[in-house]
Design a protein around this motif. Sequence first.
Motif, mmCIF file in Angstrom:
data_model
loop_
_atom_site.group_PDB
_atom_site.id
_atom_site.type_symbol
_atom_site.label_atom_id
_atom_site.label_comp_id
_atom_site.label_asym_id
_atom_site.label_seq_id
_atom_site.Cartn_x
_atom_site.Cartn_y
_atom_site.Cartn_z
ATOM 1 N N LYS A 178 43.013 35.733 43.036
ATOM 2 C CA LYS A 178 43.058 34.708 42.008
ATOM 3 C C LYS A 178 42.748 33.356 42.606
ATOM 4 O O LYS A 178 43.609 32.714 43.185
ATOM 5 N N GLN B 197 37.873 39.707 34.818
ATOM 6 C CA GLN B 197 37.765 41.106 34.405
ATOM 7 C C GLN B 197 36.726 41.801 35.268
ATOM 8 O O GLN B 197 35.657 41.256 35.518
ATOM 9 N N GLN C 39 41.530 34.328 34.271
ATOM 10 C CA GLN C 39 41.562 35.785 34.240
ATOM 11 C C GLN C 39 40.171 36.314 34.600
ATOM 12 O O GLN C 39 39.180 35.903 34.006
ATOM 13 N N ALA D 275 38.083 44.676 43.447
ATOM 14 C CA ALA D 275 39.237 43.812 43.297
ATOM 15 C C ALA D 275 38.862 42.379 43.632
ATOM 16 O O ALA D 275 37.926 42.132 44.394
ATOM 17 N N TYR E 147 45.023 40.876 46.525
ATOM 18 C CA TYR E 147 44.128 40.862 45.372
ATOM 19 C C TYR E 147 44.940 40.914 44.082
ATOM 20 O O TYR E 147 45.909 41.668 43.966
ATOM 21 N N ASP E 148 44.509 40.123 43.095
ATOM 22 C CA ASP E 148 45.254 39.997 41.841
ATOM 23 C C ASP E 148 44.620 40.765 40.680
ATOM 24 O O ASP E 148 45.319 41.123 39.730
ATOM 25 N N TYR E 149 43.333 40.966 40.745
ATOM 26 C CA TYR E 149 42.627 41.623 39.646
ATOM 27 C C TYR E 149 41.964 42.896 40.166
ATOM 28 O O TYR E 149 41.369 42.899 41.245
ATOM 29 N N TRP E 150 42.049 43.943 39.352
ATOM 30 C CA TRP E 150 41.506 45.242 39.744
ATOM 31 C C TRP E 150 40.723 45.845 38.600
ATOM 32 O O TRP E 150 41.087 45.696 37.430
#
Length: 122
Positions: free
Chosen positions: A96, A3, A1, A93, A109-112
Amino acid sequence: QVQLVESGGGSVQAGGSLRLSCAASGRTFMGWFRQAPGKDREFVAAVSWTGGRTYYAFSVKGRFTISRDNAKNTVYLQMNSLQPEDTAVYYCAAPKGRVPVSYDVPNEYDYWGQGTQVTVSS
């Protein structure tokens, strides 16, 4: 994960500058996108995890500079010669664990981050 936390947005007059920061919890390929009211999210810039490769949207090339400081796990977007059409919420962003096939496509993109508002007045 991973952040992501953006900072540095604000209000400036046309021709002014702002620097956005994105603090990341890991080292990865990173991108900046923006979304204006009523418009789709659009690609702004991206940088490889080493910082050796950078990519820009045509509309910001020559005005914006993306960079990163891996010692601080932070990616920056220096924005110069800002124009009213640059007004938007800006997001950083990250994908993963891979390099995006298409770095300018939001779905890669998986994380924002939560976004930071940039407002440029004429």
